[in-house]
Design a protein around this motif. Structure first.
Motif, PDB file in Angstrom:
ATOM      1  N   THR A 134     125.835  48.686  47.329  1.00  0.00           N
ATOM      2  CA  THR A 134     125.413  49.679  48.320  1.00  0.00           C
ATOM      3  C   THR A 134     125.861  49.266  49.721  1.00  0.00           C
ATOM      4  O   THR A 134     126.354  50.090  50.500  1.00  0.00           O
ATOM      5  CB  THR A 134     123.887  49.856  48.277  1.00  0.00           C
ATOM      6  OG1 THR A 134     123.509  50.294  46.971  1.00  0.00           O
ATOM      7  CG2 THR A 134     123.424  50.856  49.306  1.00  0.00           C
ATOM      8  N   ASP A 138     128.453  51.405  52.013  1.00  0.00           N
ATOM      9  CA  ASP A 138     128.038  51.862  53.348  1.00  0.00           C
ATOM     10  C   ASP A 138     128.969  51.335  54.433  1.00  0.00           C
ATOM     11  O   ASP A 138     129.258  52.036  55.413  1.00  0.00           O
ATOM     12  CB  ASP A 138     126.598  51.429  53.634  1.00  0.00           C
ATOM     13  CG  ASP A 138     125.581  52.246  52.847  1.00  0.00           C
ATOM     14  OD1 ASP A 138     125.963  53.293  52.282  1.00  0.00           O
ATOM     15  OD2 ASP A 138     124.397  51.835  52.804  1.00  0.00           O
ATOM     16  N   LEU A 141     132.037  53.482  54.398  1.00  0.00           N
ATOM     17  CA  LEU A 141     131.722  54.791  54.968  1.00  0.00           C
ATOM     18  C   LEU A 141     131.625  54.711  56.489  1.00  0.00           C
ATOM     19  O   LEU A 141     132.064  55.632  57.203  1.00  0.00           O
ATOM     20  CB  LEU A 141     130.413  55.316  54.377  1.00  0.00           C
ATOM     21  CG  LEU A 141     130.434  55.615  52.872  1.00  0.00           C
ATOM     22  CD1 LEU A 141     129.042  56.003  52.388  1.00  0.00           C
ATOM     23  CD2 LEU A 141     131.441  56.698  52.532  1.00  0.00           C
ATOM     24  N   GLN A 300     117.411  61.202  41.086  1.00  0.00           N
ATOM     25  CA  GLN A 300     118.745  61.206  41.692  1.00  0.00           C
ATOM     26  C   GLN A 300     119.732  60.422  40.827  1.00  0.00           C
ATOM     27  O   GLN A 300     120.895  60.831  40.667  1.00  0.00           O
ATOM     28  CB  GLN A 300     118.692  60.620  43.096  1.00  0.00           C
ATOM     29  CG  GLN A 300     117.989  61.500  44.099  1.00  0.00           C
ATOM     30  CD  GLN A 300     118.815  61.765  45.352  1.00  0.00           C
ATOM     31  OE1 GLN A 300     119.500  60.866  45.839  1.00  0.00           O
ATOM     32  NE2 GLN A 300     118.734  62.980  45.863  1.00  0.00           N
ATOM     33  N   ILE A 393     126.885  55.040  42.796  1.00  0.00           N
ATOM     34  CA  ILE A 393     126.643  54.605  44.177  1.00  0.00           C
ATOM     35  C   ILE A 393     127.729  55.141  45.103  1.00  0.00           C
ATOM     36  O   ILE A 393     127.440  55.676  46.185  1.00  0.00           O
ATOM     37  CB  ILE A 393     126.574  53.068  44.260  1.00  0.00           C
ATOM     38  CG1 ILE A 393     125.402  52.524  43.421  1.00  0.00           C
ATOM     39  CG2 ILE A 393     126.458  52.606  45.710  1.00  0.00           C
ATOM     40  CD1 ILE A 393     124.048  52.959  43.901  1.00  0.00           C
ATOM     41  N   GLY A 396     127.640  59.155  45.148  1.00  0.00           N
ATOM     42  CA  GLY A 396     126.375  59.610  45.703  1.00  0.00           C
ATOM     43  C   GLY A 396     126.250  59.344  47.191  1.00  0.00           C
ATOM     44  O   GLY A 396     125.861  60.231  47.966  1.00  0.00           O
ATOM     45  N   ARG A 397     126.583  58.147  47.627  1.00  0.00           N
ATOM     46  CA  ARG A 397     126.425  57.821  49.046  1.00  0.00           C
ATOM     47  C   ARG A 397     127.516  58.489  49.884  1.00  0.00           C
ATOM     48  O   ARG A 397     127.271  58.830  51.050  1.00  0.00           O
ATOM     49  CB  ARG A 397     126.397  56.297  49.245  1.00  0.00           C
ATOM     50  CG  ARG A 397     125.199  55.654  48.554  1.00  0.00           C
ATOM     51  CD  ARG A 397     125.007  54.210  48.897  1.00  0.00           C
ATOM     52  NE  ARG A 397     124.377  54.009  50.194  1.00  0.00           N
ATOM     53  CZ  ARG A 397     123.071  54.118  50.429  1.00  0.00           C
ATOM     54  NH1 ARG A 397     122.250  54.471  49.456  1.00  0.00           N
ATOM     55  NH2 ARG A 397     122.588  53.883  51.630  1.00  0.00           N
ATOM     56  N   GLN A 400     126.160  61.951  50.360  1.00  0.00           N
ATOM     57  CA  GLN A 400     125.005  61.907  51.261  1.00  0.00           C
ATOM     58  C   GLN A 400     125.462  61.821  52.715  1.00  0.00           C
ATOM     59  O   GLN A 400     124.884  62.465  53.596  1.00  0.00           O
ATOM     60  CB  GLN A 400     124.135  60.700  50.893  1.00  0.00           C
ATOM     61  CG  GLN A 400     122.860  60.557  51.717  1.00  0.00           C
ATOM     62  CD  GLN A 400     122.081  59.326  51.319  1.00  0.00           C
ATOM     63  OE1 GLN A 400     122.645  58.239  51.154  1.00  0.00           O
ATOM     64  NE2 GLN A 400     120.778  59.467  51.151  1.00  0.00           N
ATOM     65  N   ARG A 401     126.518  61.062  52.937  1.00  0.00           N
ATOM     66  CA  ARG A 401     127.021  60.836  54.293  1.00  0.00           C
ATOM     67  C   ARG A 401     127.955  61.961  54.746  1.00  0.00           C
ATOM     68  O   ARG A 401     127.879  62.409  55.889  1.00  0.00           O
ATOM     69  CB  ARG A 401     127.763  59.490  54.296  1.00  0.00           C
ATOM     70  CG  ARG A 401     128.175  58.974  55.659  1.00  0.00           C
ATOM     71  CD  ARG A 401     127.019  58.345  56.414  1.00  0.00           C
ATOM     72  NE  ARG A 401     127.505  57.611  57.549  1.00  0.00           N
ATOM     73  CZ  ARG A 401     127.763  56.310  57.548  1.00  0.00           C
ATOM     74  NH1 ARG A 401     127.546  55.589  56.451  1.00  0.00           N
ATOM     75  NH2 ARG A 401     128.202  55.712  58.627  1.00  0.00           N
TER      76      ARG A 401
END
Length: 430
Positions: A134, A138, A141, A300, A393, A396-397, A400-401
């Motif tokens: 994660t 991140d 991202l 989720q 991960i 999904g992330r 989300q972003r």
């Protein structure tokens, strides 16, 4: 959007698909097949599900036939010495690598190596990787956010598995730069036909990777890691009281782990994000499902898990597998003499209407998705749980972003028959 969709997966007429299917030969694949093989797979599955090719091998496209071959390890061997000797030349780096790696071997070597790897990929070990994964996602991202976009493959999809597999083998971060290029060259040499340049690049990549790993193995012998988390240490030490791997087996299976874990997961993440561009209705449905389950981690995970499995079914990262009949046998009602080479078309089986309702529809909420993207039986992918975690991960992330990201240009496909993915996919944030 229709122009973008057509650029990602160009349409093919039924007449053209039939024409390719009637003369289908893995050693002579046209460019439009590589861009969109699925209409040809459908034509073969309907008319010639056990297609006899000019070289005497057979090409299977039905899910039930693939499962039958996967199940019958007594009749079908994964050993590739017979096929790879004329392809690469005995004694070449590519021959040594591909005939020693886990995927192209039978028991007992396959059993020993798989057991050692699985010991470091337990459910608890994979769960322990999630926080670091994660954090890695991140960070990538953040970098793309600061630039207002980037490339889905080079800046994101390919960067994730390189780090994860590098961590499993405890490869120093400063040494990870060449891994992707080595991987592309070595796995590219698995294509049905090779140019002289591709073969030279593949041999050079194996040689360079082996030389590097000898140094890494020597260092790990001096300073062993934690065998519960360090796959390289597990491979070096072997099972307690059991037979240790020979040096060549150790080195070549390290190369296999770095390559297989990298290429297929890169394709999973990249294909998934690009499919969301190609099919905006599916993307809207997934975003809605994620909003509806916000705050419920288990729900989720289930939503993203179904989506990842559907990406794997719809655009299988690895399209082709191989076996060799070791005795007279039969598949799909067709007699196969001992020695027959068999190509398992995973991409076709995963679009088989006998197994999947509306197989050419991307349904991210599909239940009971018995796809074969990870294979089946004793050779089922050892890293499937890790790959699914990375896919959940990463995708999904990313959503989300950047829920409204869009491609800024048509993506560039890899142009390969076996591994289906993209080399580049520039995108912008909206």
């Amino acid at each position: 959007m229709s122009l973008l969709r057509d650029a990602i997966t160009p349409p093919m007429s039924a007449a053209r698909a039939q024409a390719i299917a009637q003369s289908f030969d893995l050693r002579a694949l046209p460019a439009d097949f590589l861009a969109n093989p699925y209409p040809v797979y459908a034509a073969l599955r309907e008319a010639q599900p056990v297609r006899c090719m000019p070289d005497g091998s057979v090409f299977l496209t039905r899910s039930s036939d693939l499962v039958a071959v996967y199940r019958d390890a007594q009749s079908f061997s994964s050993d590739k010495h017979v096929e790879f000797a004329p392809k690469y030349g005995e004694g070449s780096p590519l021959f040594e690598h591909h005939t020693t790696s886990l995927v192209f071997n039978d028991p007992p070597l396959h059993t020993r190596v798989r057991g050692l790897i699985m010991g470091a990929l337990t459910r608890r070990a994979i769960a322990a990787m999630e926080p670091g994964l994660t954090m890695l996602v991140d960070g990538l991202l953040d970098e793309m956010d600061a630039r207002g976009g980037g490339d889905l493959i080079e800046d994101f999809a390919s960067a994730i598995p390189v780090e994860i597999i590098g961590n499993l083998l405890n490869v120093p971060h400063a040494d990870r730069g060449p891994l992707r290029a080595w991987s592309l060259a070595i796995l590219g040499a698995l294509e049905p036909t090779l140019t002289a340049q591709q073969q030279a690049d593949g041999n050079q990549a194996v040689s360079e990777m082996t030389a590097y790993l000898r140094t890494l193995v020597a260092e790990r012998r001096r300073r062993p890691g934690d065998p519960e988390h360090d796959v390289l240490t597990r491979l070096i030490q072997g099972e307690a009281g059991g037979e240790q791997l020979r040096e060549v087996e150790l080195l070549q299976n390290c190369i296999f782990l770095l390559n297989a874990g990298h290429e297929t997961t890169t394709n999973l993440i990249g294909n998934g994000l690009i499919l969301l561009q190609e099919f905006p209705e599916a993307r809207a449905g997934l975003l809605h499902a994620l909003r509806e389950t916000a705050g419920d981690a288990a729900a989720q995970e289930a939503v993203l898990g179904r989506a990842v499995d559907e990406f794997l079914r719809f655009e299988s990262s690895n399209q082709l597998g191989n076996r060799r009949a070791v005795k007279d046998t039969q598949v799909g009602g067709v007699d196969l003499p001992a020695g027959t080479l068999v190509t398992l078309c995973i991409g076709a089986a995963n679009r088989d209407p006998a197994q999947f309702a509306e197989p050419d529809v991307l349904n991210l909420a599909r239940e009971g998705n018995k796809h074969l993207a990870f294979g089946f039986g004793i050779h089922q992918c050892a890293g499937l749980s890790l790959a699914r975690l990375e896919g959940r991960i990463a995708i999904g992330r990313f959503l989300q972003r950047f829920p409204h990201f869009r491609l800024s240009d048509a993506p560039t496909r890899g142009g390969r028959a076996r591994f289906r993915g993209f080399l580049r996919a520039p995108f912008l944030l909206v």
